[in-house]
Design a protein around this motif. Sequence first.
Motif, PDB file in Angstrom:
ATOM      1  N   VAL A 142       0.832  -1.199   0.000  1.00  0.00           N
ATOM      2  CA  VAL A 142       0.000   0.000   0.000  1.00  0.00           C
ATOM      3  C   VAL A 142       0.871   1.255   0.000  1.00  0.00           C
ATOM      4  CG1 VAL A 142      -1.657   1.344   1.368  1.00  0.00           C
ATOM      5  CG2 VAL A 142      -1.977  -1.123   1.090  1.00  0.00           C
ATOM      6  N   SER A 143       1.969   1.230   0.745  1.00  0.00           N
ATOM      7  CA  SER A 143       2.833   2.409   0.838  1.00  0.00           C
ATOM      8  C   SER A 143       3.412   2.793  -0.523  1.00  0.00           C
ATOM      9  CB  SER A 143       3.961   2.173   1.847  1.00  0.00           C
ATOM     10  OG  SER A 143       4.886   1.219   1.374  1.00  0.00           O
ATOM     11  N   VAL A 144       3.685   1.810  -1.372  1.00  0.00           N
ATOM     12  CA  VAL A 144       4.216   2.094  -2.706  1.00  0.00           C
ATOM     13  C   VAL A 144       3.212   2.914  -3.511  1.00  0.00           C
ATOM     14  CG1 VAL A 144       4.819   1.068  -4.925  1.00  0.00           C
ATOM     15  CG2 VAL A 144       5.769   0.124  -2.824  1.00  0.00           C
ATOM     16  N   PHE A 145       1.943   2.495  -3.463  1.00  0.00           N
ATOM     17  CA  PHE A 145       0.928   3.210  -4.237  1.00  0.00           C
ATOM     18  C   PHE A 145       0.623   4.577  -3.643  1.00  0.00           C
ATOM     19  CE2 PHE A 145       0.119  -1.203  -5.535  1.00  0.00           C
ATOM     20  CZ  PHE A 145       0.236  -1.042  -6.910  1.00  0.00           C
ATOM     21  N   VAL A 146       0.760   4.715  -2.336  1.00  0.00           N
ATOM     22  CA  VAL A 146       0.592   6.027  -1.709  1.00  0.00           C
ATOM     23  C   VAL A 146       1.694   6.970  -2.179  1.00  0.00           C
ATOM     24  CG1 VAL A 146       0.755   7.277   0.478  1.00  0.00           C
ATOM     25  CG2 VAL A 146      -0.653   5.224   0.332  1.00  0.00           C
ATOM     26  N   GLU A 147       2.933   6.486  -2.218  1.00  0.00           N
ATOM     27  CA  GLU A 147       4.046   7.323  -2.676  1.00  0.00           C
ATOM     28  C   GLU A 147       3.859   7.739  -4.130  1.00  0.00           C
ATOM     29  OE1 GLU A 147       8.169   6.680  -1.491  1.00  0.00           O
ATOM     30  OE2 GLU A 147       7.494   4.879  -0.441  1.00  0.00           O
ATOM     31  N   LEU A 148       3.445   6.802  -4.965  1.00  0.00           N
ATOM     32  CA  LEU A 148       3.219   7.125  -6.369  1.00  0.00           C
ATOM     33  C   LEU A 148       2.114   8.171  -6.516  1.00  0.00           C
ATOM     34  CD1 LEU A 148       3.444   3.554  -7.941  1.00  0.00           C
ATOM     35  CD2 LEU A 148       5.044   5.439  -8.307  1.00  0.00           C
ATOM     36  N   TYR A 149       1.073   8.032  -5.720  1.00  0.00           N
ATOM     37  CA  TYR A 149      -0.037   8.989  -5.758  1.00  0.00           C
ATOM     38  C   TYR A 149       0.448  10.384  -5.372  1.00  0.00           C
ATOM     39  CZ  TYR A 149      -4.341  11.338  -4.275  1.00  0.00           C
ATOM     40  OH  TYR A 149      -5.362  12.247  -4.107  1.00  0.00           O
ATOM     41  N   MET A 150       1.248  10.462  -4.313  1.00  0.00           N
ATOM     42  CA  MET A 150       1.748  11.753  -3.852  1.00  0.00           C
ATOM     43  C   MET A 150       2.642  12.409  -4.908  1.00  0.00           C
ATOM     44  SD  MET A 150       0.314  12.080  -0.912  1.00  0.00           S
ATOM     45  CE  MET A 150       1.162  13.269   0.125  1.00  0.00           C
ATOM     46  N   LYS A 151       3.472  11.606  -5.567  1.00  0.00           N
ATOM     47  CA  LYS A 151       4.347  12.158  -6.608  1.00  0.00           C
ATOM     48  C   LYS A 151       3.518  12.668  -7.787  1.00  0.00           C
ATOM     49  CE  LYS A 151       8.109  11.081  -4.408  1.00  0.00           C
ATOM     50  NZ  LYS A 151       7.452  10.499  -3.226  1.00  0.00           N
ATOM     51  N   ASN A 152       2.464  11.941  -8.140  1.00  0.00           N
ATOM     52  CA  ASN A 152       1.600  12.381  -9.227  1.00  0.00           C
ATOM     53  C   ASN A 152       0.900  13.689  -8.876  1.00  0.00           C
ATOM     54  OD1 ASN A 152       1.315  10.825 -11.763  1.00  0.00           O
ATOM     55  ND2 ASN A 152       1.031   9.085 -10.394  1.00  0.00           N
ATOM     56  N   CYS A 153       0.480  13.812  -7.619  1.00  0.00           N
ATOM     57  CA  CYS A 153      -0.166  15.052  -7.175  1.00  0.00           C
ATOM     58  C   CYS A 153       0.804  16.219  -7.265  1.00  0.00           C
ATOM     59  CB  CYS A 153      -0.670  14.899  -5.737  1.00  0.00           C
ATOM     60  SG  CYS A 153      -2.135  13.856  -5.573  1.00  0.00           S
ATOM     61  N   MET A 154       2.051  15.988  -6.854  1.00  0.00           N
ATOM     62  CA  MET A 154       3.059  17.041  -6.931  1.00  0.00           C
ATOM     63  C   MET A 154       3.307  17.446  -8.380  1.00  0.00           C
ATOM     64  SD  MET A 154       5.767  15.649  -4.066  1.00  0.00           S
ATOM     65  CE  MET A 154       6.931  16.990  -4.324  1.00  0.00           C
ATOM     66  N   LEU A 155       3.347  16.463  -9.255  1.00  0.00           N
ATOM     67  CA  LEU A 155       3.577  16.747 -10.671  1.00  0.00           C
ATOM     68  C   LEU A 155       2.438  17.576 -11.249  1.00  0.00           C
ATOM     69  CD1 LEU A 155       5.136  16.366 -13.279  1.00  0.00           C
ATOM     70  CD2 LEU A 155       4.028  14.149 -13.570  1.00  0.00           C
ATOM     71  N   LYS A 156       1.200  17.238 -10.896  1.00  0.00           N
ATOM     72  CA  LYS A 156       0.050  17.997 -11.391  1.00  0.00           C
ATOM     73  C   LYS A 156       0.095  19.435 -10.890  1.00  0.00           C
ATOM     74  CE  LYS A 156      -3.097  14.044 -11.807  1.00  0.00           C
ATOM     75  NZ  LYS A 156      -4.308  13.389 -11.248  1.00  0.00           N
TER      76      LYS A 156
END
Length: 220
Positions: free
Chosen positions: A119-133
């Motif tokens: 779960v932590s992997v997908f949370v990190e990916l989500y946060m990075k995508n939010c930062m990119l947006k």
Amino acid sequence: MVQKAKILLVDDRPENLLALEAILSALDQTLVRASSGEEALKALLTDDFAVILLDVQMPGMDGFETAAHIKRRERTRDIPIIFLTAINHGPHHTFRGYAAGAVDYISKPFDPWVLRAKVSVFVELYMKNCMLKEQAELLRLQLAGAGGAREPAGVLAELSARLAAVEEQAEALSKQLDDDSADASAVATAAHLERKLTGLRRALDALEPGAGGPPGAHPS
């Protein structure tokens, strides 16, 4: 800036939801409960989630049907789904889970550490995508107002520095995924994020002075 990611927990048994909350509380993210497929779909109408943990065997709308509805909606189709099941399933049952759009399929009882790590992997990916947006939106707004009080060169320098921070974190995450032999779906998501970062970096580089940047970026 997104401070915490939301994780959707879907299970018709309150004790199972309580156990999931106990396991995932260490991630310090926002955990949202849903006791049915219908309740999960309602939550997905208004909130964005980093990942969904979805029980397969539920009365009424089961996990497979719920996942099918999630994947049909444009707003939610890209949210990773991890199926949780107590069923002693064979290859056909597992295949049905992946066909429904799951990124992983975990049998109960599961190892709490393994579930938390996934779960932590997908949370990190989500946060990075939010930062990119956020950086992409900032770029759009700053360039739209480039004729205002701030110099375009200063705007570009600030954006470049912000993007560099995201790039550094994304690179560290990709190395971690390689080292941990992570799920192929997580690796693919990270690669997609890196491609987005590369595209944004190229766009910024093209706007730098001497590279055909916006009016005012070149000395007269």
